[in-house]
Write an enzyme that holds these catalytic residues in place. Structure first.
Site, PDB file in Angstrom:
ATOM      1  N   LYS A  48       0.844  -1.202   0.000  1.00 31.09           N
ATOM      2  CA  LYS A  48       0.000   0.000   0.000  1.00 31.09           C
ATOM      3  C   LYS A  48       0.877   1.248   0.000  1.00 31.09           C
ATOM      4  O   LYS A  48       0.612   2.213  -0.730  1.00 31.09           O
ATOM      5  CB  LYS A  48      -0.932   0.008   1.226  1.00 31.09           C
ATOM      6  CG  LYS A  48      -2.019  -1.064   1.152  1.00 31.09           C
ATOM      7  CD  LYS A  48      -2.866  -1.146   2.423  1.00 31.09           C
ATOM      8  CE  LYS A  48      -3.813  -2.347   2.340  1.00 31.09           C
ATOM      9  NZ  LYS A  48      -4.658  -2.527   3.518  1.00 31.09           N
ATOM     10  N   GLN A  91      -5.703  -1.060   9.430  1.00 26.82           N
ATOM     11  CA  GLN A  91      -5.309  -2.368   8.903  1.00 26.82           C
ATOM     12  C   GLN A  91      -5.836  -3.500   9.792  1.00 26.82           C
ATOM     13  O   GLN A  91      -5.669  -3.451  11.009  1.00 26.82           O
ATOM     14  CB  GLN A  91      -3.770  -2.424   8.822  1.00 26.82           C
ATOM     15  CG  GLN A  91      -3.226  -3.691   8.222  1.00 26.82           C
ATOM     16  CD  GLN A  91      -3.580  -3.846   6.742  1.00 26.82           C
ATOM     17  OE1 GLN A  91      -3.483  -2.897   5.964  1.00 26.82           O
ATOM     18  NE2 GLN A  91      -3.987  -5.030   6.340  1.00 26.82           N
ATOM     19  N   ASP A 114     -11.279   2.608   2.814  1.00 30.93           N
ATOM     20  CA  ASP A 114     -11.679   1.212   2.634  1.00 30.93           C
ATOM     21  C   ASP A 114     -13.178   1.036   2.391  1.00 30.93           C
ATOM     22  O   ASP A 114     -13.623  -0.055   2.034  1.00 30.93           O
ATOM     23  CB  ASP A 114     -11.271   0.390   3.867  1.00 30.93           C
ATOM     24  CG  ASP A 114      -9.853  -0.163   3.741  1.00 30.93           C
ATOM     25  OD1 ASP A 114      -9.413  -0.385   2.599  1.00 30.93           O
ATOM     26  OD2 ASP A 114      -9.204  -0.367   4.776  1.00 30.93           O
TER      27      ASP A 114
END
Ligand code: NAD
Length: 275
Positions: A48, A91, A114
Site C-alpha cells: 500500500k 489495517q 476502505d
C-alpha cells in the site's frame, strides 16, 4: 480461456492515476494505522505504501503497540478524523481485545478509504454508491476492463463477509445481475455454481470449487488467499481452467486490484473534499 490479469490492469490504472494526480496537482495524503506486527499485514502495508507513493500520494504508517487499548485507538482515530489527512486505513487484523468493525466504522465517511463505514456500506445497499470497499471495486473494474457484461447474468458469490461477499453482491445487483449469495451453511453448493455464468469465491478454502461444479464457459473470479505447501493459491482447483472462458489467477488476479482501488478511492475522497 482468457486470463483476467489484475497485475496488467493495475499497471495501466496506476499510470492513469499518476497522471490525474500530477495534472490536477492533487495533494493527497494517507495514514495507515497498524496495531501490532502481523506478518501478512506487514506485506499488505508495504504494498500500500509502495504503490501510493509511486503515484504521488504522501502515505505514512502509524504503527502502534499491541498493548494499546481500544479506547486509546478510538482517540487516535478521532484525532485523525479532525486532521488534514485525505484518507485513513485501519489495517486488519487487530489484536483480539479490540473490535475491528467498531473501530473501522469510526473513521469519518469523508476519510474512509476502505469503504467500511456504515454510510458507505449502506450506500451500496441503497444503490447510492459512494466509496466502495477496495476488493469489491477491484473486481468490478476487472469486469469493466475485460468488457464482461453483467446485465441479466446469473452470478454466484460465495462468502458473506461485510467487506467482500455482501457489498459485492449488492454492487452486482446494482449492475442488474441476478445474484445468489452462498456461504458456510449453504447446502449443495454445486447446485448453485453449476448454473452460474459467473462464480466469485471469497472464502479462503483451497479446492472449494472444481471443474465438476461449474458449467462450460463460466467466468471465474477467485478472491481467496490460501497458503498450501508454501505456495499462494486461491479457492478454485486448477482443473476449472478446462471449463472457464475467463479466469483470475492467484496470485496476480484480484489481489493487485485491491491496492490500486485504494488510490482510486483516495482520488474520489480528495475530489469530494472541496464540495
Ligand atoms: P471471512 O472469513 O470473513 O469470510 C469467509 C466467508 O466464507 C464466510 O462468509 C463463510 O460463510 C464463507 N464460507 C466458509 N466456508 C465455506 C464453505 N465451505 N462453503 C461456502 N462458504 C463458506 O473472509 P473475507 O475477509 O471475506 O475473505 C475471504 C477470502 O478472500 C480470504 O481467503 C481472504 O484472504 C481473501 N481476501 C482476498 C483479498 C484480495 O485482495 N485478493 C481481499 C480480501 C480478502
Amino acid at each position: 480461456m482468457q486470463i483476467i490479469s489484475g497485475t496488467e490492469t493495475r499497471k495501466k490504472l496506476l499510470e492513469k492515476y499518476k497522471e490525474i494526480i500530477s495534472k490536477n496537482n492533487l495533494k493527497i495524503s494517507l495514514v495507515i494505522i497498524q496495531v501490532g506486527d502481523n506478518e501478512a499485514s506487514n506485506t499488505y502495508i508495504r504494498n500500500k505504501l509502495k504503490y501510493t507513493k509511486e503515484v504521488g500520494i504522501k502515505s505514512k504508517l502509524m504503527k502502534l503497540d499491541e498493548s494499546i487499548t481500544e479506547e486509546e485507538l478510538i482517540n487516535i482515530i478521532k484525532k485523525l478524523n479532525r486532521s488534514k489527512t485525505t484518507g485513513v486505513i485501519l489495517q486488519s487484523p487487530l489484536p483480539s481485545h479490540i473490535d475491528f468493525t467498531k473501530c473501522a466504522r469510526l473513521i469519518k465517511d469523508s476519510k474512509d478509504v476502505d469503504g467500511f463505514s456504515t454510510n458507505n456500506l449502506f450506500g451500496i445497499r441503497d444503490n447510492n454508491e459512494q466509496i466502495i470497499p477496495c476488493t469489491v471495486k477491484g473486481i468490478l473494474k476487472l469486469f469493466e476492463e475485460y468488457n464482461i457484461d453483467l446485465v441479466g447474468k446469473n452470478i454466484v458469490v460465495i462468502g458473506r463477509s461485510n467487506i467482500v461477499g455482501r457489498p459485492l453482491a449488492d454492487a452486482l445487483i446494482n449492475r442488474n445481475a441476478t445474484v445468489t449469495l452462498c456461504h458456510s451453511k449453504t447446502k449443495n453448493l454445486e447446485e448453485y455454481t453449476k448454473n452460474a455464468d459467473i462464480v466469485i469465491s471469497a472464502v479462503g478454502r483451497p479446492n472449494l470449487i472444481n471443474k465438476d461444479m461449474v458449467k462450460k464457459d463460466f467466468i471465474g473470479i477467485d478472491v481467496g488467499i490460501n497458503i498450501v505447501d508454501g505456495k499462494l493459491v486461491g479457492d478454485f482447483n486448477k482443473d476449472v481452467e478446462e471449463k472457464a472462458s475467463y479466469l483470475t489467477p492467484v496470485p496476480g488476479g484480484v489481489g493487485p486490484m485491491t491496492v490500486a482501488m485504494i488510490i482510486d478511492n483516495l482520488i474520489i475522497l480528495k475530489e469530494k473534499e472541496g464540495r
